[in-house]
Design an enzyme around this catalytic site. Structure first.
Site, mmCIF file in Angstrom:
data_model
loop_
_atom_site.group_PDB
_atom_site.id
_atom_site.type_symbol
_atom_site.label_atom_id
_atom_site.label_comp_id
_atom_site.label_asym_id
_atom_site.label_seq_id
_atom_site.Cartn_x
_atom_site.Cartn_y
_atom_site.Cartn_z
ATOM 1 N N ASP A 156 39.460 -19.692 189.115
ATOM 2 C CA ASP A 156 40.412 -19.192 188.117
ATOM 3 C C ASP A 156 40.050 -17.795 187.620
ATOM 4 O O ASP A 156 40.657 -17.303 186.682
ATOM 5 C CB ASP A 156 40.508 -20.160 186.935
ATOM 6 N N ASP A 365 50.192 -23.013 184.311
ATOM 7 C CA ASP A 365 48.733 -23.112 184.241
ATOM 8 C C ASP A 365 48.167 -24.057 185.297
ATOM 9 O O ASP A 365 48.842 -24.987 185.742
ATOM 10 C CB ASP A 365 48.350 -23.634 182.850
ATOM 11 N N GLU A 414 46.432 -14.432 183.627
ATOM 12 C CA GLU A 414 45.135 -14.619 182.970
ATOM 13 C C GLU A 414 44.031 -14.070 183.865
ATOM 14 O O GLU A 414 43.681 -12.909 183.765
ATOM 15 C CB GLU A 414 44.909 -16.093 182.647
ATOM 16 N N GLU A 420 40.010 -17.426 175.008
ATOM 17 C CA GLU A 420 39.918 -18.880 174.907
ATOM 18 C C GLU A 420 38.487 -19.372 175.071
ATOM 19 O O GLU A 420 38.166 -20.512 174.708
ATOM 20 C CB GLU A 420 40.796 -19.536 175.978
#
Length: 836
Positions: A156, A365, A414, A420
């Site tokens: 990610d 997501d 992202e 986060e």
């Protein structure tokens, strides 16, 4: 013809023929030595990327060795294109593209090399099908002592950037982009134009200064001819790297013919303001909408949890929130889990609902892959979301590879170790991001979380909103945190999310950065440091005088200062801190402009709550007050009632001056067949194309037939909402956690109810795993068990229960834990009633 033949001979002999590029820009030098091809990148006569292997291997051919040059051609490239957001909206592409044609035992390989003023890129083209790709020989060789800013590879892309040396880095996998400094010249290595034809790649440190390209897939399926992604090197000064649009320039042209609906802008993002419970709270979400509307911010993002009711298509508050927000000039974006849209069938079922509701954007997501299969999914969902006019924010996603040029409705991605995270957000990482990750495309770091514990100061956090480019800048703070910092709020109200020009003014990765972005005739500047306090220079952004309004850290919080200057301005910056500046010509006393936000007003209603039954009426009164500094014209004030209900006439005023109020009193009649439970009935003031409202909560239930009576209860869920289980709503009943409720009976014959775990639990669980609440319901008469339900979980449907209570004096309604110890056992005795 003779010149071309001579070039071929020189290459075959292992000699060098450099491509013809601008003397000021980087140059590519292709070599052939013993059938092996390498590529070197130089800048102003100095080698930056040392001769590095190129080549590709397929199931039926090896194009990394045994190559012989058969020809070469060159063309000039000049393009203009416009984007919807990014570092600058109007782009000009100037490049020289050279195609080297090689023959090998398995067929032909074309090495396509493109040289631009800001970098060099190459790709492989296989005119024939030689089977699946099984790997590349591609590598990048940097001097061993080169300084490097690298991040360990994650699927990610959420790892921090750390400073090291090219040879000193651990032998491990690293993400794109990777930044190297070679004798004062910088090279940022990444890739462009990756789609379902191929697989994503990343870097593997093979020792020394060598970094190999490793594909996600061990075998990349190929059908017919192949063009691989561009292996991309942005080369030059730090300013060249930061300001480069090379990754977008290499990507295909836009596939969205009409981009007029694509509007960048700031968003209120509410996850860090309260997590999942806030995403399920319509009242809180309306407060965020009001706050965005007052600031002139165009979007609010509702994150994970809004959809968790199994019957969300029917029960979700999103349509009401979209209507409420639209009346205030705010668009709603919603979070979407990848597994909900990972197939064409799921998308055909899911996305049209959001489109019909009027949702403006999707935050998708958990893709978490660079594999070819996942890129084929991107190839499918990108045109679908463009056709449905959704703005898109990819989270848990791959890096941008020029997607914004090709699909301009992708506003941000992202792929960053962002706000986060609870660790690793050092100021050295924060000041490295403008030189690394954010170079290649919009980055959803989510700045502005002033209410959270952070490594940086308020000034440093505010600076991130300029330093980080994102087509939708998701602001992570709470309204009270902005209100407590009025100078930060002032600046955020002015800042756009799309830019006409970007300039790096100074800095070094991991140490400091000062960056200016222009929107129209105003400049927005952000500066930040890692480490000790110091001064940063803000040079003049052009000739003549400028008005510079600076917001920076002071001894007691943020301070704002105004300067008129025609030269450099020196700004004191706190340790781990930063500053922002709004810069314009001194034609006014401030660079700030009206935000276009909704004027400040208030609405008060009475009563706050009323209990009614079908066909009944109640009185509703309201007061609308203009708390802004300007008059409002053409105001109407009236209740908004559900379909089938009625209300008396609206109250109207041609003008409501600042400080004045408009009052109304109405009779509201409930429909004959209303939705039971809590229903909001707002008093709505409409003016200037927008609305302000406040609601009374009407608690509606249906009367029982003669001889029946409801068991006295709280009539609401544990958290004060409508009793709902399995998608069934109840106007009366008992919302409880495990425990007993006793009722003394007279001459009653039967007890009836509908039971289950309250649907509000589904908002905090993984429903697919069946977690989040499990209970057993028992009905006891004078201590004797009359009925026991099977185990009820949060994913189960509503269950009718009935018990004979003839002769029973004390009825006990018992809820017990289902045995798994889960703490979210919110149970419902819906429409609990007796026949007496």
């Amino acid at each position: 013809m003779a010149v071309r033949a001579l070039a071929v001979v020189l290459l075959v002999l292992g000699l060098v023929v450099p491509a013809q590029a601008s003397a000021a820009g980087p140059r590519a030098v292709v070599r052939v030595d013993g059938g092996v091809v390498s590529l070197e990148v130089t800048h102003r006569g100095k080698t930056v990327v040392q001769p590095s292997p190129v080549g590709i291997r397929t199931e039926r051919a090896d194009f990394s060795a045994g190559l012989s040059l058969t020809g070469k051609s060159r063309r000039a490239i000049f393009e203009r294109y416009r984007t919807t957001s990014g570092k600058k909206r109007d782009r000009v592409v100037r490049a020289v593209e050279t195609v080297y044609r090689f023959a090998a035992a398995g067929g032909r390989l074309d090495l396509v090399v493109r040289e631009s003023p800001d970098g060099v890129a190459y790709r492989y083209e296989l005119p024939q099908n030689t089977g699946a790709v099984v790997g590349e020989a591609s590598a990048f060789l940097l001097p061993a002592d080169s300084v490097a800013w690298l991040a360990k590879f994650r699927r990610d892309y959420e790892n921090p950037f750390l400073r090291m040396t090219a040879s000193g880095a651990e032998r491990a996998e690293y993400m794109h982009p990777a930044l190297f400094e070679v004798g004062g010249t910088y090279a940022l290595i990444t890739e462009s134009d990756v789609d379902g034809r191929y697989s994503g790649g990343h870097l593997v440190h093979a020792g020394g200064g060598r970094y190999d390209v490793r594909l996600w897939d061990e075998k990349v399926a190929v059908s017919g001819a192949l063009k691989t992604p561009w292996r991309t090197m942005i080369v030059g000064s730090l300013a060249t790297v930061v300001e480069s649009t090379l990754v977008d320039d290499l990507a295909p042209a836009s596939k969205v013919r009409d981009a007029s609906w694509i509007e960048p802008g700031p968003a209120v993002w509410t996850w860090l303001a309260g997590g999942r419970p806030v995403q399920q709270d319509l009242v809180r979400q309306k407060e965020f909408v009001d706050y965005a509307a007052a600031r002139g911010w165009p979007y609010v993002v509702v994150d994970a949890g809004w959809y968790d009711d199994p019957d969300w298509r029917r029960t979700s508050f999103i349509p009401e929130l979209v209507r409420y927000a639209g009346a205030r000039g705010v668009g709603i974006h919603t979070w979407v889990r990848f597994s909900s849209v990972d197939t064409a069938e799921k998308r055909a079922d899911y996305l049209p609902w959001l489109q019909r509701w009027g949702v403006r954007g999707l935050k998708i997501d958990f893709m978490d892959s660079d594999g070819q299969e996942r890129y084929r999914w991107y190839d499918e969902i990108l045109p679908e979301t463009a056709r449905m006019r959704f703005l898109v924010n990819f989270h848990g996603a791959t890096l941008p590879h020029g997607v914004h040029r090709t699909w301009p409705h992708v506003m941000t991605t992202e792929a960053v170790h962002g706000a986060e995270k609870s660790s690793g957000l050092t100021t050295s990482h924060l000041t490295a991001l403008p030189f690394t990750r954010n170079v290649v495309g919009g980055m959803d770091y989510t700045p502005g979380g002033f209410h959270r514990a952070r490594a940086n100061t308020d000034g440093g956090e505010l600076a991130l909103t300029v330093l980080y480019e994102s087509g939708v800048q998701n602001l992570a703070g709470r309204p009270d945190s902005y209100d407590a910092r009025p100078f930060a709020r002032w600046f955020l109200e002015q800042a756009p999310a799309a830019w006409d020009e970007t300039r790096l003014l100074s800095g070094r990765p991991g140490d400091s950065v000062v960056l200016a972005r222009r929107s129209g005739d105003r400049w927005f500047v952000g500066g930040a440091v890692a480490g000790a306090a110091r001064t940063l220079d803000l040079p003049a952004l052009g000739g003549g005088k400028w008005l510079v309004e600076v917001v920076r850290d002071g001894e007691a919080g943020l301070v704002r200062e105004s300067h008129v200057t025609s030269g450099k301005l020196t700004v004191p910056v706190a340790a781990e801190g930063g500053f922002v500046a709004l810069v314009c010509r001194p034609e006014r006393t401030t660079c700030a402009r009206p935000t276009g936000g909704v004027p400040s007003t208030s609405v008060v209603v009475s009563p706050e709550r009323v209990a009614v039954q079908p066909g009944q009426a109640f009185e509703l009164s309201g007061t609308f007050t203009n708390t802004s500094d300007r008059p409002l014209h053409g105001v109407t004030f009236t209740p908004r009632v559900p379909s089938g209900w009625s209300a008396s006439s609206a109250v109207r005023a041609a003008r409501v001056a600042p400080g004045e109020s408009l009052t109304g009193r109405w009779t509201v009649r409930v429909g004959a067949n209303p939705v039971v439970g809590l229903t909001e009935v707002p008093a709505v003031a409409r003016f200037a194309g927008v609305e302000a409202e406040e609601a009374t909560r009407a608690h509606v239930w249906k009367p029982l037939a003669a001889g029946q009576v409801y068991v006295a209860g709280n009539d609401l869920s544990v958290e004060g909402r409508t009793l709902t289980t399995g998608g069934v709503r109840f106007g009366k009943g008992i919302g409880t956690t495990p425990g007993d409720r006793t009722v003394e009976l007279g001459a009653c014959s039967r007890f009836d109810a509908t039971v289950g775990v309250d649907d509000e639990v589904d908002g905090r669980v993984d429903r697919a795993a069946g977690a989040g609440g499990s209970v057993v319901f028992e009905v006891l008469g004078d201590g004797r068990v009359l009925h026991t339900s099977p185990l009820r979980r949060s994913v189960d449907s509503a269950l009718p229960v009935s018990a004979d209570v003839n002769g029973v004096r004390v009825l006990t309604l018992r809820v017990s834990d289902g045995g798994d110890g889960t703490s979210l056992d919110h149970a419902v005795w819906g429409d609990a009633r007796l026949i007496c």
